[in-house]
Design an enzyme around this catalytic site. Structure first.
Site, PDB file in Angstrom:
ATOM      1  N   TYR A   1      11.541  23.046  50.925  1.00  0.00           N
ATOM      2  CA  TYR A   1      11.048  22.697  49.586  1.00  0.00           C
ATOM      3  C   TYR A   1      11.009  23.935  48.696  1.00  0.00           C
ATOM      4  O   TYR A   1      11.362  23.885  47.529  1.00  0.00           O
ATOM      5  CB  TYR A   1       9.653  22.057  49.657  1.00  0.00           C
ATOM      6  CG  TYR A   1       9.238  21.483  48.321  1.00  0.00           C
ATOM      7  CD1 TYR A   1       9.513  20.153  48.003  1.00  0.00           C
ATOM      8  CD2 TYR A   1       8.618  22.285  47.368  1.00  0.00           C
ATOM      9  CE1 TYR A   1       9.172  19.638  46.758  1.00  0.00           C
ATOM     10  CE2 TYR A   1       8.285  21.773  46.122  1.00  0.00           C
ATOM     11  CZ  TYR A   1       8.558  20.448  45.822  1.00  0.00           C
ATOM     12  OH  TYR A   1       8.229  19.945  44.595  1.00  0.00           O
TER      13      TYR A   1
ATOM     14  N   PHE B   1      27.726  19.025  20.812  1.00  0.00           N
ATOM     15  CA  PHE B   1      28.058  18.200  21.968  1.00  0.00           C
ATOM     16  C   PHE B   1      26.977  17.130  22.068  1.00  0.00           C
ATOM     17  O   PHE B   1      25.819  17.377  21.751  1.00  0.00           O
ATOM     18  CB  PHE B   1      28.185  19.005  23.276  1.00  0.00           C
ATOM     19  CG  PHE B   1      28.618  18.108  24.391  1.00  0.00           C
ATOM     20  CD1 PHE B   1      29.909  17.591  24.410  1.00  0.00           C
ATOM     21  CD2 PHE B   1      27.723  17.688  25.361  1.00  0.00           C
ATOM     22  CE1 PHE B   1      30.290  16.686  25.393  1.00  0.00           C
ATOM     23  CE2 PHE B   1      28.108  16.786  26.338  1.00  0.00           C
ATOM     24  CZ  PHE B   1      29.399  16.284  26.355  1.00  0.00           C
ATOM     25  N   THR B   2      27.362  15.952  22.545  1.00  0.00           N
ATOM     26  CA  THR B   2      26.481  14.772  22.497  1.00  0.00           C
ATOM     27  C   THR B   2      25.090  15.043  23.093  1.00  0.00           C
ATOM     28  O   THR B   2      24.078  14.904  22.404  1.00  0.00           O
ATOM     29  CB  THR B   2      27.154  13.614  23.248  1.00  0.00           C
ATOM     30  OG1 THR B   2      27.533  14.064  24.555  1.00  0.00           O
ATOM     31  CG2 THR B   2      28.400  13.136  22.515  1.00  0.00           C
TER      32      THR B   2
ATOM     33  N   ASP C   1      26.203  27.731  25.655  1.00  0.00           N
ATOM     34  CA  ASP C   1      26.578  26.641  26.552  1.00  0.00           C
ATOM     35  C   ASP C   1      27.762  27.167  27.370  1.00  0.00           C
ATOM     36  O   ASP C   1      28.890  27.227  26.888  1.00  0.00           O
ATOM     37  CB  ASP C   1      26.969  25.398  25.742  1.00  0.00           C
ATOM     38  CG  ASP C   1      27.280  24.212  26.638  1.00  0.00           C
ATOM     39  OD1 ASP C   1      27.605  24.441  27.821  1.00  0.00           O
ATOM     40  OD2 ASP C   1      27.217  23.070  26.154  1.00  0.00           O
TER      41      ASP C   1
ATOM     42  N   LYS D   1      31.374  21.371  35.896  1.00  0.00           N
ATOM     43  CA  LYS D   1      32.689  21.715  35.344  1.00  0.00           C
ATOM     44  C   LYS D   1      33.201  22.988  36.020  1.00  0.00           C
ATOM     45  O   LYS D   1      33.618  22.960  37.158  1.00  0.00           O
ATOM     46  CB  LYS D   1      32.585  21.890  33.819  1.00  0.00           C
ATOM     47  CG  LYS D   1      32.538  20.575  33.044  1.00  0.00           C
ATOM     48  CD  LYS D   1      31.175  19.983  32.992  1.00  0.00           C
ATOM     49  CE  LYS D   1      31.034  18.886  31.958  1.00  0.00           C
ATOM     50  NZ  LYS D   1      29.679  18.293  32.000  1.00  0.00           N
TER      51      LYS D   1
ATOM     52  N   ARG E   1      36.289  10.075  22.037  1.00  0.00           N
ATOM     53  CA  ARG E   1      35.520  11.168  21.447  1.00  0.00           C
ATOM     54  C   ARG E   1      35.753  11.094  19.949  1.00  0.00           C
ATOM     55  O   ARG E   1      36.516  11.833  19.370  1.00  0.00           O
ATOM     56  CB  ARG E   1      35.948  12.546  21.980  1.00  0.00           C
ATOM     57  CG  ARG E   1      35.638  12.765  23.437  1.00  0.00           C
ATOM     58  CD  ARG E   1      34.243  13.297  23.745  1.00  0.00           C
ATOM     59  NE  ARG E   1      33.210  12.303  23.894  1.00  0.00           N
ATOM     60  CZ  ARG E   1      32.147  12.441  24.702  1.00  0.00           C
ATOM     61  NH1 ARG E   1      32.014  13.495  25.473  1.00  0.00           N
ATOM     62  NH2 ARG E   1      31.208  11.528  24.725  1.00  0.00           N
TER      63      ARG E   1
ATOM     64  N   PHE F   1      27.888   5.829  23.280  1.00  0.00           N
ATOM     65  CA  PHE F   1      29.232   5.723  23.846  1.00  0.00           C
ATOM     66  C   PHE F   1      29.217   5.368  25.324  1.00  0.00           C
ATOM     67  O   PHE F   1      30.161   4.776  25.833  1.00  0.00           O
ATOM     68  CB  PHE F   1      30.014   7.029  23.627  1.00  0.00           C
ATOM     69  CG  PHE F   1      29.320   8.238  24.177  1.00  0.00           C
ATOM     70  CD1 PHE F   1      28.367   8.904  23.419  1.00  0.00           C
ATOM     71  CD2 PHE F   1      29.608   8.703  25.444  1.00  0.00           C
ATOM     72  CE1 PHE F   1      27.710  10.014  23.922  1.00  0.00           C
ATOM     73  CE2 PHE F   1      28.959   9.817  25.960  1.00  0.00           C
ATOM     74  CZ  PHE F   1      27.999  10.467  25.193  1.00  0.00           C
TER      75      PHE F   1
HETATM   76  N1  F0G Z   1      27.698  20.847  27.431  1.00  0.00           N
HETATM   77  C1  F0G Z   1      28.993  20.507  27.408  1.00  0.00           C
HETATM   78  C2  F0G Z   1      29.942  21.307  26.597  1.00  0.00           C
HETATM   79  C3  F0G Z   1      29.435  19.400  28.138  1.00  0.00           C
HETATM   80  O1  F0G Z   1      30.729  19.088  28.103  1.00  0.00           O
HETATM   81  C4  F0G Z   1      28.505  18.665  28.904  1.00  0.00           C
HETATM   82  C5  F0G Z   1      28.926  17.485  29.651  1.00  0.00           C
HETATM   83  C6  F0G Z   1      27.163  19.046  28.888  1.00  0.00           C
HETATM   84  C7  F0G Z   1      26.795  20.162  28.157  1.00  0.00           C
HETATM   85  C8  F0G Z   1      26.105  18.281  29.642  1.00  0.00           C
HETATM   86  O2  F0G Z   1      26.198  18.501  30.988  1.00  0.00           O
HETATM   87  O3  F0G Z   1      26.838  16.266  31.933  1.00  0.00           O
HETATM   88  O4  F0G Z   1      25.996  18.111  33.384  1.00  0.00           O
HETATM   89  O5  F0G Z   1      24.464  16.922  31.861  1.00  0.00           O
HETATM   90  N2  F0G Z   1      30.046  16.960  29.474  1.00  0.00           N
HETATM   91  C9  F0G Z   1      30.600  15.856  30.216  1.00  0.00           C
HETATM   92  C10 F0G Z   1      31.944  15.510  29.644  1.00  0.00           C
HETATM   93  C11 F0G Z   1      29.705  14.687  30.357  1.00  0.00           C
HETATM   94  O6  F0G Z   1      32.521  14.525  30.104  1.00  0.00           O
HETATM   95  O7  F0G Z   1      32.455  16.219  28.772  1.00  0.00           O
HETATM   96  P1  F0G Z   1      25.860  17.371  32.098  1.00  0.00           P
END
Ligand code: F0G
Length: 470
Positions: free
Chosen positions: A85, A137-138, A228, A271, A395, A462
């Site tokens: 833990y 980013f979303t 990021d 990634k 996108r 989305f």
């Molecule tokens: N920042 C970027 C630039 C991203 O592309 C993503 C995720 C995140 C943050 C968030 O990270 O998914 O680990 O919580 N991108 C994915 C995509 C979902 O398909 O581009 P996460």
């Protein structure tokens, strides 16, 4: 620097191919479906590729997130999981990898990128503060807004133009940032939110010159820069390729130099770090870190596991060291380019320059007869799936969501369908199949009709929105 075209950008590879620096040890069978099966699956999924079952997908280019193939070393690391833990030895290995390759002092693991985005937004944004960033980013923007921040796009204008061949379309426009500082005062700015290889712009990089100048400007005003770092290793490749003086620097050296101009970073390790799950948040300031270390316990897990198993942290630590190798990145981006060049050779409109992690089809030019209110990029994703079982992602206007103030759709200039390439998963022959399917859909484009949205969730629509054919 000579003029960049998809072809000249590939020339640094010289006569030699970018062939993968690995061979295949284990395979996973794919399913091939019939057109009728795909019609049924897509109708059930409300024309949203996120709602398809992966069993119904042939080549899955939905995302490069968590879809990487791990190496034999990483799988061996899984067996070394220390599932304590507190104080798992895998945590210390991960901490060391982040310090060694990214250079930040303090780190907490998180379950994935958005867990880290949540934490940094909560500790670094005060209600009503602005958060300037190089395109949104979303999930990043949503966490900034949920923390009371107001996102402001300060990316250079070229980023919003799918045809501009600017070599660093991810750069921040310092004049836009200066204007914001002048108008609102530095005290009303939480921090600068800087992303490497800007996802929504087509995987476009930021130059070292830009981050250096940004550092100088932020120092004048006492502003922090948080990065990021999700695809920062891929960003380093573009610096090596395009920025004067960096051709002889390793990806590892460029990555560390770049991060050195920032105050901290959040990471979706799914990634660049070559794992299937995980993330981290790292900063240099010890007081800020104390706040983060406290908050991570509330939302993720103890600060030495942050929502992950010990084995996940081990795979990540090994993945960081593998992901930063020049030969790896070169073949990774080489494969993306291979697909992009097939498409440009056939005159299919894509975002240029070809970016790091994906090919972005330009749905505005692909379907000039479908207005943005009828979701051309969503339509294109649906058509590609129907043609061949290839899964891509919208996108564009659906991803952009609504303005929290007015409730109207955001209508982004870029209306794109993303063919995202998982790392170390598909072969060159798969890329040929993908290109041929895009061509088939392109050949019948004039007959294609758009979609209407029939269900819309409140957050990140989305992922779960549903559509019907017009
Ligand atoms: N920042 C970027 C630039 C991203 O592309 C993503 C995720 C995140 C943050 C968030 O990270 O998914 O680990 O919580 N991108 C994915 C995509 C979902 O398909 O581009 P996460």
């Amino acid at each position: 620097m000579s003029e960049l075209t998809p072809k000249t950008m590939g020339q640094q590879f010289g006569r030699r191919s970018w062939a993968e620096p690995w061979k295949i040890k284990m395979v996973e069978p794919l399913t091939v479906t019939s057109r009728e099966q795909r019609e049924r699956a897509l109708t059930e999924a409300g024309y949203n590729t996120f709602l398809l079952r992966s069993e119904d997908v042939y080549i899955d280019l939905l995302t490069d997130s968590g879809t990487n193939a791990m190496s034999d070393r990483q799988w061996a690391g899984i067996m070394l999981g220390d599932e304590a833990y507190a104080g798992s030895r895998n945590f210390y290995h991960l901490e060391e990898a982040v310090q060694t390759y990214y250079g930040y002092k303090y780190m907490v693991p998180t379950h994935q990128g958005r867990g880290a985005e949540h934490l940094i937004s909560q500790v670094a944004i005060k209600h009503g503060q602005y958060v300037p960033g190089n395109m949104y980013f979303t999930t990043t923007r949503l966490h900034q807004e949920l923390a009371g921040g107001i996102f402001v796009d300060v990316i250079i204008d070229e980023a919003h133009d799918a045809t501009s061949l600017h070599p660093f379309k991810g750069n921040i426009d310092l004049d836009k940032l200066k204007a914001l500082i002048k108008r609102e005062g530095a005290g009303r700015i939480a921090y600068v939110s800087l992303a490497g290889t800007v996802n929504m712009a087509g995987g476009q990089p930021v130059s070292l010159a830009n981050v250096k100048a940004l550092r100088a400007l932020c120092d004048q005003h006492g502003l922090k820069i948080y990065l990021d770092a999700t695809r920062m290793m891929e960003n380093a490749f573009f610096i090596q390729e395009r920025e004067a003086g960096y051709a002889d620097h390793s990806i590892a050296a460029i990555l560390k130099e770049f991060c050195g101009y920032t105050d901290g970073a959040w990471m979706s390790a799914k990634k660049d770090n070559l794992v299937n799950i995980g993330g981290w948040l790292a900063v240099n300031d010890s007081d800020l870190f104390e706040e983060i270390r406290n908050l991570v316990v509330v939302y993720e897990g103890l600060h030495t596991y942050g929502g992950l198993a010990g084995r996940d942290m081990e795979a990540m630590a090994i993945g960081i060291a593998e992901g930063v190798q020049d030969a790896h990145i070169r073949s990774r981006i080489g494969q993306v380019r291979y697909l992009g060049e097939l498409l440009t050779d056939w005159g299919i409109p894509i975002v240029l320059p070809i970016g790091g992690h994906a090919i972005f089809l330009d749905a505005r030019r692909f379907y000039p007869h479908i207005p943005q209110s009828e979701f051309p990029a969503q339509t294109l994703a649906a058509e590609l799936y129907l043609d061949s079982g290839i899964r891509s992602m919208e996108r564009g206007v659906v991803s952009a969501g609504r303005d929290p103030e007015t409730g109207d759709h955001h209508y982004p200039k870029l209306e794109l369908t993303r063919l995202t390439i998982p790392r170390r998963v598909y072969t060159q022959a798969h890329m040929d199949v993908v290109a041929e399917s895009v061509k088939a859909v392109y050949d019948v484009r004039a007959q294609t009709r758009g979609l209407k949205m029939v269900f819309e969730p409140k957050y990140l629509r989305f992922f779960q929105a549903r559509f019907e054919r017009l």
